[in-house]
Design a protein around this motif. Structure first.
Motif, PDB file in Angstrom:
ATOM      1  N   CYS A  38       8.953   2.041  -5.305  1.00 51.90           N
ATOM      2  CA  CYS A  38       7.726   1.774  -5.798  1.00 51.90           C
ATOM      3  C   CYS A  38       7.309   2.660  -6.423  1.00 51.90           C
ATOM      4  O   CYS A  38       7.436   4.113  -6.235  1.00 51.90           O
ATOM      5  CB  CYS A  38       6.572   1.618  -4.625  1.00 51.90           C
ATOM      6  SG  CYS A  38       6.936  -0.140  -3.574  1.00 51.90           S
ATOM      7  N   ARG A  39       6.597   2.552  -7.396  1.00 49.02           N
ATOM      8  CA  ARG A  39       6.038   3.627  -8.541  1.00 49.02           C
ATOM      9  C   ARG A  39       4.566   3.291  -8.882  1.00 49.02           C
ATOM     10  O   ARG A  39       4.367   2.373  -9.550  1.00 49.02           O
ATOM     11  CB  ARG A  39       6.895   3.744  -9.828  1.00 49.02           C
ATOM     12  CG  ARG A  39       6.381   4.673 -10.786  1.00 49.02           C
ATOM     13  CD  ARG A  39       7.484   5.118 -11.857  1.00 49.02           C
ATOM     14  NE  ARG A  39       6.880   5.826 -12.750  1.00 49.02           N
ATOM     15  CZ  ARG A  39       7.283   7.201 -12.814  1.00 49.02           C
ATOM     16  NH1 ARG A  39       7.968   7.649 -11.694  1.00 49.02           N
ATOM     17  NH2 ARG A  39       6.921   8.185 -13.604  1.00 49.02           N
ATOM     18  N   CYS A  40       3.746   4.314  -8.396  1.00 52.69           N
ATOM     19  CA  CYS A  40       2.350   4.083  -8.777  1.00 52.69           C
ATOM     20  C   CYS A  40       2.020   4.352 -10.099  1.00 52.69           C
ATOM     21  O   CYS A  40       2.538   5.337 -10.740  1.00 52.69           O
ATOM     22  CB  CYS A  40       1.415   5.105  -7.815  1.00 52.69           C
ATOM     23  SG  CYS A  40      -0.196   4.743  -7.896  1.00 52.69           S
ATOM     24  N   ARG A  41       1.444   3.233 -10.714  1.00 49.54           N
ATOM     25  CA  ARG A  41       0.921   3.444 -12.059  1.00 49.54           C
ATOM     26  C   ARG A  41      -0.577   3.815 -12.107  1.00 49.54           C
ATOM     27  O   ARG A  41      -1.076   3.660 -13.400  1.00 49.54           O
ATOM     28  CB  ARG A  41       1.241   2.096 -12.752  1.00 49.54           C
ATOM     29  CG  ARG A  41       2.802   1.691 -12.775  1.00 49.54           C
ATOM     30  CD  ARG A  41       3.011   0.589 -13.385  1.00 49.54           C
ATOM     31  NE  ARG A  41       4.418   0.214 -13.349  1.00 49.54           N
ATOM     32  CZ  ARG A  41       5.223  -0.943 -13.832  1.00 49.54           C
ATOM     33  NH1 ARG A  41       4.342  -1.742 -14.324  1.00 49.54           N
ATOM     34  NH2 ARG A  41       6.241  -1.233 -13.737  1.00 49.54           N
ATOM     35  N   THR A  78       0.828  -1.298   0.076  1.00 52.43           N
ATOM     36  CA  THR A  78       0.069   0.125   0.002  1.00 52.43           C
ATOM     37  C   THR A  78       0.800   1.215  -0.015  1.00 52.43           C
ATOM     38  O   THR A  78       1.633   1.361   0.971  1.00 52.43           O
ATOM     39  CB  THR A  78      -0.928  -0.009   1.299  1.00 52.43           C
ATOM     40  OG1 THR A  78      -1.756  -1.158   1.357  1.00 52.43           O
ATOM     41  CG2 THR A  78      -1.952   1.253   1.137  1.00 52.43           C
ATOM     42  N   LEU A  79       0.590   2.062  -1.057  1.00 46.18           N
ATOM     43  CA  LEU A  79       1.508   3.354  -1.363  1.00 46.18           C
ATOM     44  C   LEU A  79       1.071   4.344  -0.299  1.00 46.18           C
ATOM     45  O   LEU A  79      -0.201   4.284   0.017  1.00 46.18           O
ATOM     46  CB  LEU A  79       1.599   3.504  -2.775  1.00 46.18           C
ATOM     47  CG  LEU A  79       2.216   2.544  -3.560  1.00 46.18           C
ATOM     48  CD1 LEU A  79       2.246   2.990  -4.905  1.00 46.18           C
ATOM     49  CD2 LEU A  79       3.505   2.018  -3.107  1.00 46.18           C
ATOM     50  N   PRO A  80       1.691   5.557  -0.196  1.00 44.01           N
ATOM     51  CA  PRO A  80       1.417   6.516   0.491  1.00 44.01           C
ATOM     52  C   PRO A  80      -0.061   7.279  -0.064  1.00 44.01           C
ATOM     53  O   PRO A  80      -0.810   7.771   0.603  1.00 44.01           O
ATOM     54  CB  PRO A  80       2.297   7.531   0.695  1.00 44.01           C
ATOM     55  CG  PRO A  80       3.731   6.586   0.446  1.00 44.01           C
ATOM     56  CD  PRO A  80       3.261   5.446  -0.331  1.00 44.01           C
ATOM     57  N   PRO A  89       6.103  -5.948 -10.182  1.00 40.81           N
ATOM     58  CA  PRO A  89       6.475  -7.074  -9.758  1.00 40.81           C
ATOM     59  C   PRO A  89       7.560  -6.943  -8.620  1.00 40.81           C
ATOM     60  O   PRO A  89       8.088  -5.630  -8.419  1.00 40.81           O
ATOM     61  CB  PRO A  89       7.604  -7.626 -10.917  1.00 40.81           C
ATOM     62  CG  PRO A  89       6.939  -6.974 -12.003  1.00 40.81           C
ATOM     63  CD  PRO A  89       6.147  -5.666 -11.684  1.00 40.81           C
ATOM     64  N   CYS A  90       7.804  -7.626  -7.578  1.00 41.50           N
ATOM     65  CA  CYS A  90       8.472  -7.370  -6.571  1.00 41.50           C
ATOM     66  C   CYS A  90       9.943  -7.125  -6.763  1.00 41.50           C
ATOM     67  O   CYS A  90      10.646  -7.334  -7.572  1.00 41.50           O
ATOM     68  CB  CYS A  90       8.584  -8.878  -5.602  1.00 41.50           C
ATOM     69  SG  CYS A  90       9.665  -8.534  -4.174  1.00 41.50           S
ATOM     70  N   HIS A  91       9.976  -5.728  -6.122  1.00 40.57           N
ATOM     71  CA  HIS A  91      11.508  -5.175  -6.586  1.00 40.57           C
ATOM     72  C   HIS A  91      12.332  -4.714  -5.361  1.00 40.57           C
ATOM     73  O   HIS A  91      13.073  -3.820  -5.454  1.00 40.57           O
ATOM     74  CB  HIS A  91      11.016  -4.052  -7.359  1.00 40.57           C
ATOM     75  CG  HIS A  91      10.081  -3.148  -6.699  1.00 40.57           C
ATOM     76  ND1 HIS A  91      10.306  -2.270  -5.783  1.00 40.57           N
ATOM     77  CD2 HIS A  91       8.671  -3.266  -7.027  1.00 40.57           C
ATOM     78  CE1 HIS A  91       9.135  -1.552  -5.482  1.00 40.57           C
ATOM     79  NE2 HIS A  91       8.143  -2.199  -6.258  1.00 40.57           N
ATOM     80  N   LYS A 146      -0.351  10.486 -14.348  1.00 41.77           N
ATOM     81  CA  LYS A 146      -0.066   9.290 -13.500  1.00 41.77           C
ATOM     82  C   LYS A 146       0.369   9.797 -12.152  1.00 41.77           C
ATOM     83  O   LYS A 146       0.641  10.699 -11.852  1.00 41.77           O
ATOM     84  CB  LYS A 146       0.879   8.128 -13.894  1.00 41.77           C
ATOM     85  CG  LYS A 146       0.553   7.661 -15.323  1.00 41.77           C
ATOM     86  CD  LYS A 146      -0.683   6.636 -15.378  1.00 41.77           C
ATOM     87  CE  LYS A 146      -0.901   5.893 -16.539  1.00 41.77           C
ATOM     88  NZ  LYS A 146      -2.064   4.995 -16.529  1.00 41.77           N
ATOM     89  N   CYS A 147      -0.168   8.897 -10.999  1.00 38.62           N
ATOM     90  CA  CYS A 147      -0.069   9.310  -9.906  1.00 38.62           C
ATOM     91  C   CYS A 147       1.474   9.548  -9.502  1.00 38.62           C
ATOM     92  O   CYS A 147       1.731  10.242  -8.600  1.00 38.62           O
ATOM     93  CB  CYS A 147      -0.777   8.246  -8.887  1.00 38.62           C
ATOM     94  SG  CYS A 147      -0.847   8.606  -7.019  1.00 38.62           S
ATOM     95  N   ALA A 148       2.344   8.801 -10.109  1.00 36.54           N
ATOM     96  CA  ALA A 148       3.790   9.179  -9.750  1.00 36.54           C
ATOM     97  C   ALA A 148       4.158  10.353 -10.452  1.00 36.54           C
ATOM     98  O   ALA A 148       5.415  10.655 -10.006  1.00 36.54           O
ATOM     99  CB  ALA A 148       4.494   7.821  -9.995  1.00 36.54           C
ATOM    100  N   ASP A 149       3.636  10.834 -11.317  1.00 37.88           N
ATOM    101  CA  ASP A 149       4.149  11.956 -12.063  1.00 37.88           C
ATOM    102  C   ASP A 149       4.055  13.174 -11.306  1.00 37.88           C
ATOM    103  O   ASP A 149       3.062  13.428 -10.279  1.00 37.88           O
ATOM    104  CB  ASP A 149       3.703  12.147 -13.510  1.00 37.88           C
ATOM    105  CG  ASP A 149       3.959  10.874 -14.447  1.00 37.88           C
ATOM    106  OD1 ASP A 149       4.874  10.028 -14.048  1.00 37.88           O
ATOM    107  OD2 ASP A 149       3.104  10.423 -15.102  1.00 37.88           O
TER     108      ASP A 149
END
Length: 728
Positions: free
Chosen positions: A229-232, A210-212, A220-222, A247-250
């Protein structure tokens, strides 16, 4: 052919059909007038059956009358086979003309040597049971891993002797990510050595963290690779005015429109929509009417609830009536119908509804506003900083809570912190890229200096390494501008200042009063300024190299000489300024590590300048040593209009100047020691090593300068005449 046809026709030899007769039955004739008529005599005879007996089997010939193969040796008999097999006395199911082959009659049960009974085997296999591979599943305990697996009986021995054939999941916990290994046990043993397991380099499972932002990481597990972690998912930042399309990570900017939170009791929020609200919450029930005509059970200032949530209608859906809306007293929607006047409903973007008291506790409203009894008094101090805090989510479906105006102070503070955090990550990536570019450019410049030591290096124009270095410096300044001006928190503070000046609200005349403690300097500007200083030092080497070549030519009017002197002065100035800006930024951010690095960089500036002086005297080893005063006394008197030269430039190549640079370097080194003493981790040890290395270099330089030779008066005068406009 026409003449031939005419001759045949004149003799009545042309007819409409061709008459054929059968060799076996001469009395039977067939007329052919069309190519399709040949089908009646395809076997070369007539339409009668052959009726001859095949000598090999005794069946009648299946063909039509045929003049060929009168002995019937090649005729394929299509009758059923009447032969019995010698081994099992089963009849053959094939045609008489086919080979019988092995018997395929199914045998109900066959006893195998292993003791199992095989069912449904072909007759020819049941006659040789020792060659049949038993497929009965048996349990085998693997010797290497103690797994018990079911394998075919015929391969049980192979499994016992080969541990890499174990098909059970490995299921051991991976050290890198704590997930269970999803490979087979045999595959992990096969990767290892001497019977020891070696797991796959990649876990293969979904990260599922679960991301912030309240989204779940689907990458995939990294953990083993160290990748973040990068939200897509699509960005959830939205308001009445606009929605972020990225995107959420941008990176995304906060809304700059006027905040839409207003009601008749508390008025309107005076800040931009993207800033944490400073308006006090209103606890009253909404006075508007729903489509059904009943009063809205929602909160004043919020969007009215859907008609399905009306507390007075009798046709409320079952799923709504049984939903828990009060998590403190565990009341359902039906049980809380009568309390909406004191505790109105709040509908989240996901569609779930909760009473105001429940959502206030979840969102921590008491931590955002001062309260006395039942009245809100004012907003509490709020620190805006680059953060990765968790976004509050719905208690039932974990969807992020956005778009609720009452909690705008909390929601937008988190969104602003996330935007700044993403900006910091982007700046760190830019700094890492800038360091790689600097390493490549530095390697190019130094290799050119070593390869052609007698050739001038152009700083502008062409494809010279000096030109590449100048372009890199320009890109560094552009990145610094982006890092300082483009920070989301800085832009947010500026927008708040403009809105507050327009509104002229008493007590809210500055962003600090509106937002609390604001920390908008979260970018890695220190590293960028240090790269500027290091690049200027590299440029100083280029100019010193060009100056040494020009001095050998004894030409004071040479353009390269003037450019080299100007370049040295400007490079030293810009290197000192870059190191000082890095030190100022480090002190502002209270970073002892960055301050120590910046102080060491300042010492490096002085070391490089002293090195340049020593190298120039090494290129021109003349025994006469002259001070700055003596140089001023022996200036060219033939040109009395020549302006006075700055004392630092006059003494650029004197021994006193080089030693003075070393003294300044020692001062900066001691400052670095003082900053490094505050560090107690491994980074502090690395800085101490760098300080020791700097101290050794200072000692070597001082010894070299004290034993080296200086330039003659004529050579210094040549430099001064080349740059008379550098005074002051």
């Amino acid at each position: 052919w026409r003449e031939v046809f005419e001759k045949l026709a004149s003799r009545e030899l042309v007819q409409s059909s061709l008459e054929l007769y059968c060799q076996n039955h001469p009395d039977h004739r067939t007329r052919i007038s069309d190519p399709a008529d040949f089908a009646a005599v395809k076997d070369g005879g007539c339409l009668r059956s052959c009726q001859a007996r095949i000598p090999a089997c005794g069946h009648a010939c299946p063909r039509m009358c045929h003049p060929d193969d009168t002995e019937h040796r090649s005729v394929m008999c299509v009758a059923s086979c009447l032969r019995l097999r010698d081994t099992c006395k089963h009849s053959c199911p094939r045609l008489c003309g086919d080979l019988c082959g092995p018997c395929c009659e199914k045998i109900p049960e066959t006893q195998l040597p292993c003791g199992h009974v095989a069912t449904g085997l072909p007759c020819h296999s049941s006659q040789r049971p020792d060659e049949v591979a038993c497929t009965k599943l048996v349990e085998v305990k693997m010797l290497a891993c103690d797994h018990v697996i079911q394998v075919p009986c015929a391969r049980s021995k192979d499994y016992r002797e080969d541990p890499t054939m174990c098909s059970e999941p490995c299921d051991e916990q991976l050290a890198a990510c704590a997930h269970r290994c999803s490979s087979t046990c045999g595959l992990c043993i096969k990767r290892g050595e001497a019977g020891q397991k070696k797991h796959a380099p990649h876990c293969g499972k979904v990260c599922d963290r679960t991301l912030p932002c309240s989204h779940v990481c689907r990458m995939p597990c990294h953990k083993s690779s160290g990748e973040k972690c990068r939200c897509r998912e699509a960005c959830a930042v939205a308001c009445e005015h606009s929605k972020c399309p990225r995107k959420c990570a941008d990176l995304c900017a906060g809304c700059a429109e006027q905040c839409a939170w207003m009601c008749e009791h508390r008025g309107q929020c005076e800040l931009p929509c993207g800033a944490p609200c400073v308006r006090l919450p209103c606890d009253r029930r909404c006075g508007k009417r729903l489509r059904c005509g009943h009063r809205c059970p929602g909160l004043c200032g919020e969007v009215c609830v859907p008609a399905r949530l009306c507390v007075e209608c009798a046709d409320t859906p079952e799923s709504v009536r049984t939903q828990k809306v009060d998590l403190v007293e565990c009341k359902t929607f039906d049980e809380a119908r009568g309390d909406v006047d004191e505790d109105p409903l709040i509908v989240l973007p996901c569609g779930h509804a909760f009473v105001m008291s429940t959502m206030d506790g979840i969102m921590g409203l008491d931590k955002l506003y001062d309260r006395m009894g039942e009245e809100w008094k004012g907003p509490k101090e709020l620190e805006l900083r680059p953060m990765n805090d968790q976004v509050n989510s719905c208690p039932l479906c974990r969807a992020p809570v956005v778009g609720v105006k009452r909690y705008g102070r909390r929601i937008r503070a988190v969104q602003a912190g996330h935007a700044e955090y993403k900006f910091v990550l982007a700046q760190r990536a830019a700094v890492a890229e800038a360091k790689v570019d600097f390493t490549r450019t530095k390697r190019q410049v130094l290799s050119h200096l070593d390869a052609v030591p007698s050739q001038l290096i152009a700083v502008t124009g062409g494809k010279s390494p000096g030109t590449a270095l100048a372009k890199y410096l320009q890109s560094l300044h552009d990145r610094i501008a982006d890092a300082t001006v483009g920070a989301p928190l800085r832009r947010l503070v500026d927008a708040c200042r403009v809105y507050l000046e327009r509104a002229a609200v008493p007590g809210l005349r500055s962003p600090s009063a509106a937002l609390g403690v604001v920390s908008a300097n979260g970018t890695d500007v220190v590293a960028l300024w240090m790269l500027v200083a290091e690049s200027q030092l590299l440029l100083l080497r280029v100019h010193a190299h060009n100056l040494a070549i020009s001095l050998r030519k004894r030409d004071s009017s040479h353009p390269a000489l003037r450019a080299a002197v100007r370049g040295m002065v400007e490079s030293v100035r810009d290197a000192r300024r870059g190191a000082q800006r890095a030190l100022d930024q480090a002190n502002e951010g209270h970073s002892h590590r960055s301050a120590a690095r910046a102080s060491l960089l300042q010492a490096l500036v002085h070391c490089e300048l002293a090195t340049a002086f020593a190298d120039l005297r090494h290129h021109l080893p003349l025994p006469v040593a002259t001070s700055g005063e003596e140089l001023n006394r022996t200036r060219d008197v033939a040109n009395p209009q020549q302006p006075a030269i700055d004392e630092q430039l006059v003494e650029m190549l004197t021994e006193e100047s080089a030693l003075r640079e070393l003294d300044d370097a020692e001062t900066r080194r001691l400052e670095a020691v003082a900053s490094a003493n505050h560090l107690h981790d491994h980074g502090g040890a690395e800085l101490q090593d760098a300080v020791s290395s700097c101290q050794e270099r200072l000692g070597t330089l001082r010894e070299r300068i004290m034993t080296g030779a200086s330039l003659t008066v004529e050579e210094r005068r040549m430099i001064l005449r080349a740059m008379p406009n550098l005074a002051n």
